[in-house]
Design a protein around this motif. Structure first.
Motif, mmCIF file in Angstrom:
data_model
loop_
_atom_site.group_PDB
_atom_site.id
_atom_site.type_symbol
_atom_site.label_atom_id
_atom_site.label_comp_id
_atom_site.label_asym_id
_atom_site.label_seq_id
_atom_site.Cartn_x
_atom_site.Cartn_y
_atom_site.Cartn_z
ATOM 1 N N ILE A 101 6.638 14.154 3.356
ATOM 2 C CA ILE A 101 7.768 13.331 2.911
ATOM 3 C C ILE A 101 8.300 14.007 1.652
ATOM 4 N N GLY A 102 9.525 14.497 1.678
ATOM 5 C CA GLY A 102 10.039 15.197 0.508
ATOM 6 C C GLY A 102 11.466 15.663 0.740
ATOM 7 N N ASN A 103 12.106 16.074 -0.317
ATOM 8 C CA ASN A 103 13.507 16.475 -0.228
ATOM 9 C C ASN A 103 13.659 17.914 0.264
ATOM 10 N N ASN A 104 14.782 18.157 0.906
ATOM 11 C CA ASN A 104 15.187 19.510 1.303
ATOM 12 C C ASN A 104 14.135 20.241 2.120
ATOM 13 N N LEU A 105 13.562 19.574 3.098
ATOM 14 C CA LEU A 105 12.566 20.233 3.947
ATOM 15 C C LEU A 105 13.261 21.281 4.812
ATOM 16 N N ILE A 106 12.618 22.438 4.932
ATOM 17 C CA ILE A 106 13.208 23.551 5.692
ATOM 18 C C ILE A 106 12.694 23.507 7.129
ATOM 19 N N ALA A 107 13.638 23.597 8.051
ATOM 20 C CA ALA A 107 13.251 23.563 9.457
ATOM 21 C C ALA A 107 12.955 24.956 9.970
ATOM 22 N N GLU A 108 11.929 25.076 10.795
ATOM 23 C CA GLU A 108 11.625 26.340 11.474
ATOM 24 C C GLU A 108 12.508 26.415 12.726
ATOM 25 N N VAL A 110 0.838 -1.203 0.000
ATOM 26 C CA VAL A 110 0.000 0.000 0.000
ATOM 27 C C VAL A 110 0.872 1.251 0.000
ATOM 28 N N VAL A 111 2.057 1.155 0.578
ATOM 29 C CA VAL A 111 2.949 2.321 0.712
ATOM 30 C C VAL A 111 4.028 2.293 -0.377
ATOM 31 N N ASN A 112 4.792 1.216 -0.344
ATOM 32 C CA ASN A 112 5.852 0.965 -1.310
ATOM 33 C C ASN A 112 6.770 2.172 -1.535
ATOM 34 N N LYS A 134 15.661 8.075 -0.851
ATOM 35 C CA LYS A 134 16.346 8.961 0.080
ATOM 36 C C LYS A 134 15.567 10.268 0.115
ATOM 37 N N THR A 135 15.154 10.658 1.310
ATOM 38 C CA THR A 135 14.295 11.834 1.420
ATOM 39 C C THR A 135 14.311 12.358 2.857
ATOM 40 N N ASP A 136 13.674 13.508 3.065
ATOM 41 C CA ASP A 136 13.444 14.001 4.422
ATOM 42 C C ASP A 136 12.026 13.625 4.824
ATOM 43 N N LEU A 137 11.804 13.706 6.120
ATOM 44 C CA LEU A 137 10.482 13.314 6.605
ATOM 45 C C LEU A 137 10.130 14.231 7.778
ATOM 46 N N LYS A 138 8.971 14.866 7.692
ATOM 47 C CA LYS A 138 8.577 15.830 8.733
ATOM 48 C C LYS A 138 7.458 15.238 9.580
ATOM 49 N N ILE A 139 7.666 15.281 10.897
ATOM 50 C CA ILE A 139 6.654 14.758 11.816
ATOM 51 C C ILE A 139 6.115 15.927 12.626
ATOM 52 N N LEU A 162 1.542 9.379 4.876
ATOM 53 C CA LEU A 162 1.205 10.767 5.212
ATOM 54 C C LEU A 162 -0.069 10.841 6.042
ATOM 55 N N LYS A 163 -0.030 11.738 7.011
ATOM 56 C CA LYS A 163 -1.168 12.010 7.909
ATOM 57 C C LYS A 163 -1.488 10.848 8.849
ATOM 58 N N LYS A 164 -0.636 9.843 8.849
ATOM 59 C CA LYS A 164 -0.814 8.718 9.778
ATOM 60 C C LYS A 164 0.246 8.821 10.881
ATOM 61 N N PRO A 165 0.011 8.150 12.013
ATOM 62 C CA PRO A 165 0.987 8.239 13.109
ATOM 63 C C PRO A 165 2.393 7.862 12.665
ATOM 64 N N ALA A 166 3.343 8.618 13.187
ATOM 65 C CA ALA A 166 4.759 8.329 12.893
ATOM 66 C C ALA A 166 5.222 7.222 13.831
ATOM 67 N N ASN A 167 5.261 6.051 13.256
ATOM 68 C CA ASN A 167 5.614 4.849 14.014
ATOM 69 C C ASN A 167 6.826 4.277 13.285
ATOM 70 N N LEU A 168 8.013 4.755 13.690
ATOM 71 C CA LEU A 168 9.199 4.569 12.837
ATOM 72 C C LEU A 168 10.410 4.057 13.606
#
Lengths: 420, 319
Positions: free
Chosen positions: A36-43, A17-19, A23-28, A372-378
């Motif tokens: 989920i995407g590259n070069n995410l900018i941090a506040e 379902v996910v597949n 290599k990427t960034d991940l924002k929780i 996306l939009k699901k609990p971050a269980n990582l």
């Protein structure tokens, strides 16, 4: 609002379902995966976790932990749940045992209350298939389900009466709960502690033949055929069991199966020298059986790999072999050993991660997936040389035969319920 | 004693412990035989020595024993060793003390060596692995695993009568599955490169893998006895049988008991051995147990010199 940004990770979730494998960034944000995407900018107040050289996989679901050595101690149970969390296991099933038969609603409720107070891994209960695990009357299956039990099981306690076996499957089917079976004929296994083979012949240790497992599987399969109740066989150990389950699946019977990690990496030759840390029940089988089990995972006959976590106290292992409590402490070494299987090309990465995340979730109706939009269980797994050392175990149980095993991977962080 | 002195001059403690047969070499077995033989006077009596004076040995027998326990005690006394016979039934283990704690406490009493018989396979090995100082562990029988001094006295007895091991055919009859005597003796015979080792038992009393033992399995005793040089009879280990392994003792006797007719199948000079206790009329007919071919009582005597040798070669003597 808490925000974490995981930078430069390789995100890997083979769940169909996910597949995702990139290599990427991940924002929780708080507890959920926001981006989920590259070069995410941090506040300004965002927490950045550098995941270079890391693989992010879904939280591991470990479907069978024998915690009988904890003697129902709440503090030790919390310690094990924290151990699981640090080891990347975000959910584990607490199997009933002699002391905590989990056959009353109060048992289940008290477990659930316990974990609500703690931010640890999720402890799922397995209800007693028969009352007090005595194999005579059915457990209160409907009530257990209402209280959140994920399955039913009689652990290693025998149900001598085949009619009770059948009735338990019929009732479980009507309740809608899966039955977990540890196949073992009580008479054929009585008193045994090692495989019936060259090592038992040489050492004179009481033996358990493979028929103890396969005869019981055959009986349960006949009853599954009749009742159509889904059954999951745990801790299968030998080639013949793999064949029986493969055949049952080909005949469309609702059966699934799992193997514990020690059976994939060890065999009866490891019992030589009376190493009590290799004393497990069912026992380690032959090298050929070990290879067959590995193949069973590869071809999908075996759906799940569990840790086989059975922590024991030092005193419980400081005895003559047959007198020791059987079991291997499995949480702390699980991820390094899982990745060792992958590195050694015994099981590919997709199969391995499905066997500890996707499949247990599917079979026991739980959620898993980096979505996306699901609990971050990582779990963040770092590519870093590690030597398994039980003095560094977080678990109550330091009992492991894997001391000195090398792996190229270890758990860096686990993120679950917004806790690292 | 001269040969012993030669061996010991190379190394004070020839063996650190004496736990099982499988770690011994042929040369080491021959050394034990030589040392043991040196304890006999010309007239067949056993010497009295002060070689281990000042040493203390503790006998810890968690299972019943007559021959083994008595001969260990006698052997120690022949070497002037102090003997502590621990009464297990009235010891702290009956109050829940673990085997290891018991040993550690006795060690604190400056016991130099422990002779351990235990119902669980591997128990002496386990204790030896946990000891931190120089105390010696001698295995006097652990479960169905090993009984190394019995195997050595059996080898010694065969050596006394037959000398050339490589030409021998030896048949072991009885409860092989539960027998530590059989396992140890088979290992020792293989190390000595015996010509052929035959084992006879109903399939229910055989270990599942005879291949790893290096024996030929015979279900029929009459076939197994043809032309053999040595017959070793074993008793039924009823204390280790928790299932119906045989229909009855009398049927077992009928099918596997050694009687005069069967003995004639073996070579004329074949010897008959038994580790004891014998069950006359079950596995062995009384007239055979008392016949000139029986060396059962020789085995008992040899048990003393073998155990003296083992004590000397483990506890060490400054020669």
């Amino acid at each position: 609002m808490s925000v974490k940004i995981l930078k430069n990770a390789k995100v890997f979730d083979p769940n169909p379902v996910v597949n995702i494998n990139k290599k990427t960034d991940l924002k929780i944000v708080d507890n959920n995966i926001a981006t989920i995407g590259n070069n995410l900018i941090a506040e300004k107040n965002d927490k950045i976790i550098d995941c270079e050289n890391c693989t992010i996989i879904p939280g591991i679901i470990d479907i069978y932990a024998d915690l009988s050595a904890l003697q129902s101690s709440n503090s030790l149970l919390i310690k094990e749940a924290k151990t699981a969390h640090k080891a990347g296991i975000t959910t584990f099933f607490y199997a009933p045992d002699k002391i905590n038969t989990i056959d009353s609603l109060s048992s289940i409720k008290s477990l659930q209350n316990l974990q609500k107070k703690q931010k640890t891994s999720s402890i799922k209960t397995i209800g007693a298939l028969t009352s007090k695990l005595q194999g005579e009357q059915l457990g209160k299956m409907y009530s257990f389900k209402k209280q959140g039990a994920v399955a039913l099981c009689n652990a290693l306690y025998p149900i001598y009466n085949t009619k009770i076996k059948k009735l338990s499957l019929q009732y479980a089917k009507s309740v809608g709960l899966k039955v977990i079976v540890l196949p073992q004929d009580a008479y054929l296994s009585a008193g045994g502690c090692v495989n019936d083979g060259p090592i038992s012949s040489k050492l004179g240790l009481p033996a358990i033949p493979i028929e103890a497992e396969t005869c019981d599987i055959v009986v349960w399969l006949e009853l599954v055929k009749k009742t159509k109740c889904p059954v999951h066989f745990v801790n299968i150990t030998c080639a013949e069991s793999v064949r029986l389950i493969r055949q049952a699946k080909e005949n469309n019977l609702p059966v699934t199966a799992s193997v514990a990690m020690p059976y994939l990496l060890l065999n009866e030759n490891d019992n030589l020298n009376f190493n009590t840390d290799t004393h497990i029940i069912p026992p380690l089988r032959s090298y050929q059986d070990q290879l067959f089990l590995q193949q069973g995972v590869v071809d999908g006959t075996i759906d799940i790999i569990s840790s086989g976590h059975t922590p024991c106290s030092k005193e419980q292992k400081l005895k003559a072999f047959a007198m020791t409590k059987p079991g291997i402490s499995g949480f702390d070494s699980f991820v390094p050993l899982l990745f060792k299987l992958i590195d050694d090309k015994i099981i590919n990465k997709t199969t391995a991660i499905n066997a500890v995340c996707t499949n247990p979730a599917r079979i026991f109706n739980l959620t898993s997936g980096i979505t996306l939009k699901k609990p971050a269980n990582l779990v963040i797994v770092k590519n870093q040389n590690t030597i398994i050392d039980n003095t560094e175990f977080n678990s109550f149980g330091k009992n492991t035969p894997f001391n000195g095993f090398m792996s190229n991977y270890q758990v860096y962080k686990t993120i679950f319920k917004n806790k690292e | 004693m001269l040969y012993f002195a030669l061996i010991m001059s190379k190394k004070n403690n020839y063996f650190k412990h004496f736990l099982s047969i499988d770690s011994l070499s042929k040369h080491q077995i021959q050394d034990i035989i030589s040392v043991a033989n040196g304890f006999f006077n010309q007239d067949g009596s056993i010497i009295q020595s002060t070689a281990l004076q000042g040493k203390t040995i503790a006998n810890l027998f968690f299972e019943n024993s007559t021959r083994t326990k008595s001969t260990f005690e006698l052997s120690a006394k022949k070497l002037s060793v102090n003997v502590l016979n621990v009464d297990i039934n009235h010891s702290a283990t009956s109050k829940g003390e673990s085997l290891l704690d018991m040993i550690l406490n006795l060690q604190a009493m400056q016991v130099d060596a422990f002779v351990i018989r235990h119902p669980n396979a591997g128990a002496p090995l386990f204790v030896a692995s946990q000891l931190k100082n120089e105390a010696v562990i001698i295995n006097a029988g652990d479960g169905s695993h090993s009984h190394p001094t019995q195997a050595m006295l059996d080898i010694f007895t065969i050596w006394q009568h037959k000398k050339d091991f490589q030409s021998l055919k030896i048949t072991i009859v009885g409860d092989i599955l539960h027998s530590r005597v059989a396992r140890s003796l088979i290992m020792a015979l293989n190390i000595m490169q015996v010509g052929e080792i035959r084992v006879v038992a109903p399939r229910t009393l055989m270990p599942s893998n005879t291949d790893v033992l290096g024996v030929h399995y015979y279900p029929d005793i009459d076939e197994a006895l043809v032309d053999v040089d040595v017959i070793v009879m074993l008793r039924l280990q009823k204390e280790r049988m928790n299932h119906a392994y045989i229909p009855s003792g009398s049927e077992f006797c009928h099918q596997y008991g050694l009687n005069e007719t069967r003995l004639k199948l073996a070579k004329k000079d074949a010897i008959v051995m038994h580790p004891g206790p014998t069950n006359r009329g079950v596995e062995i007919a009384p007239q055979i147990a008392d016949s000139p071919q029986s060396v059962i009582l020789n085995q008992v005597t040899n048990g003393i010199v073998i155990r003296m040798a083992v004590m000397m070669m483990t506890m060490g003597a400054d020669t």
